[in-house]
Each structure stands twice: as structure tokens, then as C-alpha cells.
Design an enzyme around this catalytic site. Structure first.
Site, PDB file in Angstrom:
ATOM      1  N   LYS A  96       0.852  -1.189   0.000  1.00  0.00           N
ATOM      2  CA  LYS A  96       0.000   0.000   0.000  1.00  0.00           C
ATOM      3  C   LYS A  96       0.886   1.236   0.000  1.00  0.00           C
ATOM      4  O   LYS A  96       1.904   1.283   0.699  1.00  0.00           O
ATOM      5  CB  LYS A  96      -0.910  -0.029   1.224  1.00  0.00           C
ATOM      6  CG  LYS A  96      -1.918   1.104   1.287  1.00  0.00           C
ATOM      7  CD  LYS A  96      -2.824   0.959   2.497  1.00  0.00           C
ATOM      8  CE  LYS A  96      -3.879   2.061   2.539  1.00  0.00           C
ATOM      9  NZ  LYS A  96      -4.807   1.913   3.680  1.00  0.00           N
ATOM     10  N   SER A 171      -9.375   1.888   2.136  1.00  0.00           N
ATOM     11  CA  SER A 171      -8.479   2.697   1.351  1.00  0.00           C
ATOM     12  C   SER A 171      -7.342   1.899   0.698  1.00  0.00           C
ATOM     13  O   SER A 171      -6.597   2.435  -0.109  1.00  0.00           O
ATOM     14  CB  SER A 171      -7.865   3.784   2.246  1.00  0.00           C
ATOM     15  OG  SER A 171      -7.107   3.201   3.305  1.00  0.00           O
ATOM     16  N   SER A 195     -10.056  -0.394   6.163  1.00  0.00           N
ATOM     17  CA  SER A 195      -9.381  -0.233   4.886  1.00  0.00           C
ATOM     18  C   SER A 195      -8.649  -1.459   4.355  1.00  0.00           C
ATOM     19  O   SER A 195      -8.185  -1.454   3.223  1.00  0.00           O
ATOM     20  CB  SER A 195      -8.403   0.941   4.959  1.00  0.00           C
ATOM     21  OG  SER A 195      -9.106   2.151   5.063  1.00  0.00           O
TER      22      SER A 195
END
Length: 504
Positions: A96, A171, A195
């Protein structure tokens, strides 16, 4: 070199912002008294910073163009080869893009950070490389990680692998999309409101939010330290358990960690669910936007667990809703102070600070109008709470969070696991670029009702795929006792072995 000293006028301005008034003579006297402190600043400025050594070679990589990035799920491509042997040897991974990978740009989905290049690897990066992975790059994430949809990233909206133009979740949008599309074997995500689990539910992957503090957050850009989590996203349960074995444990640099209890998670994978006590969390099926088709799929999956020998019954935990409410003052006031006013670091904690990231993040003030609507909303709530009520609701919410945790804990004295839909809906279409603020925010936050509570209470929670509705994945979420990730893997592996989720 010497730091810049304030002038008398600047000192008087500083005093004014502190609600004090200084005469010219007083300011001059204070300025003279401040010089020894500034001499100490000079000394610190001259000393080298502490940064962990970078142990694996890599190139800076490149930003892939659209033909190489049809889902917009990659932010940056590179290749970092880890150890030749290890638990994850031969596996590929995406990080990420709020996770530091030395020498490779990190944007965190937000234009104010574009151009930032970390100087050291996050702890989870080093541990994965030591275990033999090959890192293929940075996965797109949402704007400062403040969205459960995948339309807020400044690079571009991330598309769902099952349907172009639909949300991949957020996210950790790119992380789940790349795993689901088969472009990498594994990905690392972060979770402050869901997320890891939201994109896993929307994309049909396995996403584990571990117990708070089990996985060190060192080298990952913080949102709010009491709700920051990092964890694995994979295509199967075994890889997920292996990743957690590699990433878990104290690193001595993260104050989120007290004495994390690490386990051999793969040892649970063959135990089955016979006799396992599973509580169907009623509140988890009662969200206002619950899609009944999603609820039915999850209920059907739970029935399969019962056939496999689990003891299943319904249970009410009213504190589930309380925890969801607590997220607002803790999340909004906390992120406003730590991520924004504190430039991604904040104060009052011992650990590894990324000074370069702090300097870069300070630039958000020059681009504040370009911040995403979902981040602005949280900041407006947070700033109002801080200014009007002096942070008392943040403080009180942190106190009350103990009751929310106790509610889960009480239920988990009777049940080994709690189960509910990960999210109440399937992936929704991306909003149009000229949509209203209301629609933009709705698509960003409409799905967090079941996932935000465990970020407040710190309980481990995992989303597993359990069927399709209208051709889009549905996620089932297990919640366990603190540090009972092994029990979650036990149930997830039994379900995975018995069922082809895509046929449900």
C-alpha cells in the site's frame, strides 16, 4: 548549519498566537534567553538522523502508464528481491502506498505528498523481504487513506477487477485489486476504519486486520495511532496466515505495541470448525443500508459453517453500535491532530519518526483546497471538536472505548468468534467526476458501519469471500478475541476448503 533565529517582531507574533502580549523590551529579553535552546537545536541539526539501514538492492522504478495499469491499481512499479529462502520465498507482493519503501516514491494517494521518497524501509517491508518475497511495487491507495471507496486517489480511481467503473473498496484499494486480479500473490494494507477488509469484501480477497499493535506500524504513515493497523491481503487463507507469521511481533520502535502475543497461525489451518462456537452478531445485520442480498449470502455461508460442525446461534452486542459512534471523535479529532496539524507524526510518543515525511507533509497547507471531500469532512468535524470543546470528546470517547471493548469481550467469553457481513453492500459505481460533495462522501463512507468498530476496540477481524451478488463479491467478517487470529484462520480455512465461494 545554524537554524534561523526569530526576530523580535516574529517573537511578538508567536506570543500573540499563544494569547500573550509582549512589549518590545520583554520580547528582547525573552529572545536573549531563548538562545541557549537554539544552540541545542543547532547541535541536533548537525548530527546525523537515526534511520534503519536499507539491506536489499532496488531501483527507483517507474510510474506505469495505462496499458500496463488498466485497473489504476499500481502507483509505482519496481522490483526488490528478498532473501533466497524463507516462508514466503517465490511470492510477489505489493505495498500500500502509505508504506515506506526506501528509494521508491510514496504519495499516499494525495498530491501534497507527490515527490516524496522515503529513506528507509518500513519494518513490515524488511520482514517480508527477509522471508523471501519479491516486492513488485506500490499499490495505489485512497487520498490520505480516508475513503472506503476507490474514487478519491489523486493518481486515478481504482477499478474493481470484477467490473470496470465500480469501486474496488478502500483505502487499500490497489492492494486488494492487484491480488484479486492475480498481478501479485500478496499485498499489505492498512486499516483505520476498515481499509483492509472493505476492499477485500468488494474484490473477493482475504483481508486480516490484526489485533491493534500485533503488527508494527513503523515506517507507515499514521492517521491516528490508537486506530492504526497494518495487515495482509491474499487470495487464500494459508498465504494470509504465513504473511501474518512473518509480519507480527514487536520491533522496539512502535509505541502502538506493548507486548504483542505472536502465534503460529498456520497451525490452526487444519483444525476444522467442529465444536467451534460462533455468534451471529445481530447488530451487524441491522445497518440502515443493509442490502438483503448480501445478508442472505452471509447467512448462507454461516449455515455452511454449521454443517461443518460449528455451533452457531444469534447474539446481540449493543456495544457494536457504540464503537461505531466512538470512531467519529477519535478518528476525526485524532487524524486532524496527528496526520494534519502534526504533519503525519504528532508528538508525545517514542518511536521512529520519519523527518523527511514530516517535512513533506507540512506542505498540505499550501494545497488544502485540493484535499478530498472525505478528508475535509473529517477535518471539519475534528477541528470543531478541538476548538469548541478542547478535545474533551476525543478524551471521553477514548475512555468509553473500554466499554465497547468489554461488550465484545463479554460475548467472546461465550463464543469463539463473532460473524457478520463485512460491508452491507456490494461494490457501487464510481461517482462522476463532477458529482456533488454529498455523493462523493457517500461513496467514500457508506460501507464502514461494521468495520470501524473493531478499529476502536482493537479486536482482530478478517473478511473472507462468501459468494457473489450480481456478479460482485460479498464478504463475511469474523471477529475474535484479542490475539486470537489463529481461531479466525481456523474458521476461514475450514470454509475455504469446503466451499467454492464463487458458486454461492
Amino acid at each position: 548549519m545554524a537554524i534561523v533565529r526569530p526576530t523580535l517582531d516574529q517573537l511578538q507574533d508567536i506570543a500573540g498566537r499563544l494569547n500573550m502580549q509582549l512589549t518590545h523590551e520583554q520580547a528582547a529579553e525573552y529572545l536573549a534567553l531563548m538562545q541557549p535552546s537554539f544552540d541545542a537545536y543547532d547541535l541536533i541539526d548537525e548530527l546525523p538522523d537515526f534511520t534503519p539501514p536499507v539491506r536489499y538492492d532496488r531501483s527507483s522504478g517507474y510510474r506505469p502508464s495505462n496499458p500496463q495499469n488498466l485497473l489504476n491499481a499500481w502507483y509505482y512499479r519496481t522490483e526488490v528481491n528478498g532473501a533466497r529462502e524463507g516462508k514466503l520465498a517465490g511470492k510477489t507482493v505489493a505495498l500500500k502506498d502509505n508504506i515506506s519503501l526506501a528509494g521508491v516514491p510514496m504519495m499516499n494517494g494525495a498530491a501534497p505528498l507527490e515527490g516524496f521518497v522515503p529513506q528507509f524501509d518500513a519494518t513490515v517491508v524488511t520482514r517480508l523481504l527477509d522471508a523471501g518475497v519479491t516486492i513488485l511495487g506500490k499499490a495505489t491507495c485512497e487520498h490520505y487513506c480516508l475513503s472506503g471507496g476507490s474514487h478519491t486517489s489523486d493518481p486515478a480511481p481504482v477499478h474493481n477487477p470484477y467490473r470496470h467503473g465500480f469501486a474496488a473498496g478502500g483505502s487499500s484499494s490497489g492492494s486488494a485489486a492487484l491480488v484479486a486480479a492475480g498481478e501479485v500473490d500478496l499485498a499489505v494494507g492498512g486499516d483505520q476504519g476498515g481499509s483492509i477488509r472493505i476492499p477485500s469484501a468488494f474484490c473477493g480477497t482475504y483481508g486480516m486486520k490484526p489485533t491493534h499493535g500485533l503488527v508494527p506500524y513503523t515506517g507507515i504513515m499514521a492517521i491516528e495511532a490508537t486506530i492504526d493497523h497494518a495487515g495482509p491481503i491474499t487470495r487464500n487463507v494459508r498465504d494470509n496466515a504465513l504473511m501474518l507469521e512473518v509480519m507480527a511481533g514487536a520491533d522496539g520502535l512502535d509505541p502502538r505495541q506493548a507486548a504483542p502475543q505472536v502465534d503460529a497461525y498456520c497451525d490452526y489451518l487444519e483444525r476444522g470448525v467442529s465444536g467451534l462456537r460462533i455468534g451471529i452478531l445481530l447488530e451487524g445485520f441491522q445497518l440502515a443500508n443493509q442490502d438483503q442480498r448480501v445478508a442472505d449470502k452471509v447467512r448462507s455461508a454461516i449455515a455452511r459453517l454449521e454443517v461443518l460442525g460449528a455451533r452457531v446461534e444469534e447474539v446481540s452486542v449493543p456495544e457494536h453500535n457504540l464503537a461505531g459512534s466512538l470512531w467519529h471523535p477519535i478518528g476525526c479529532e485524532g487524524l486532524t491532530m496527528q496526520m494534519m496539524h502534526g504533519n503525519g507524526a504528532g508528538f508525545n510518543w517514542k518511536g521512529l519518526y520519519d523527518v523527511g515525511l514530516l517535512d513533506k507533509q507540512a506542505g498540505w497547507r499550501e494545497q488544502a483546497d485540493a484535499l478530498s471531500a472525505s478528508l475535509k469532512l473529517c477535518m471539519f468535524v475534528g477541528q470543531y471538536g478541538l476548538e469548541r470543546y478542547n478535545g474533551r470528546f476525543y478524551a471521553k470517547a477514548q475512555n468509553i472505548a473500554r466499554f465497547a471493548r468489554a461488550g465484545y469481550d463479554k460475548a467472546l467469553e461465550t463464543y469463539d468468534l463473532l460473524v457478520m457481513p463485512t460491508v452491507p453492500i456490494i461494490a457501487q459505481p464510481h461517482p462522476e467526476s463532477d458529482c456533488s460533495i454529498t455523493e462523493y462522501v457517500a461513496r467514500a463512507l457508506e460501507m464502514i458501519g461494521n468495520t470501524a468498530p473493531q478499529d476502536i476496540t482493537g479486536h482482530p477481524a478478517m473478511s473472507i469471500p462468501c459468494g457473489l451478488v450480481d456478479g460482485l463479491p460479498v464478504g463475511l467478517m469474523f471477529v475474535g478475541k484479542h490475539y486470537a487470529e489463529g481461531t479466525i484462520y481456523q474458521a476461514a480455512a475450514a470454509f475455504e476448503a469446503a466451499v467454492d465461494w464463487k458458486t454461492l
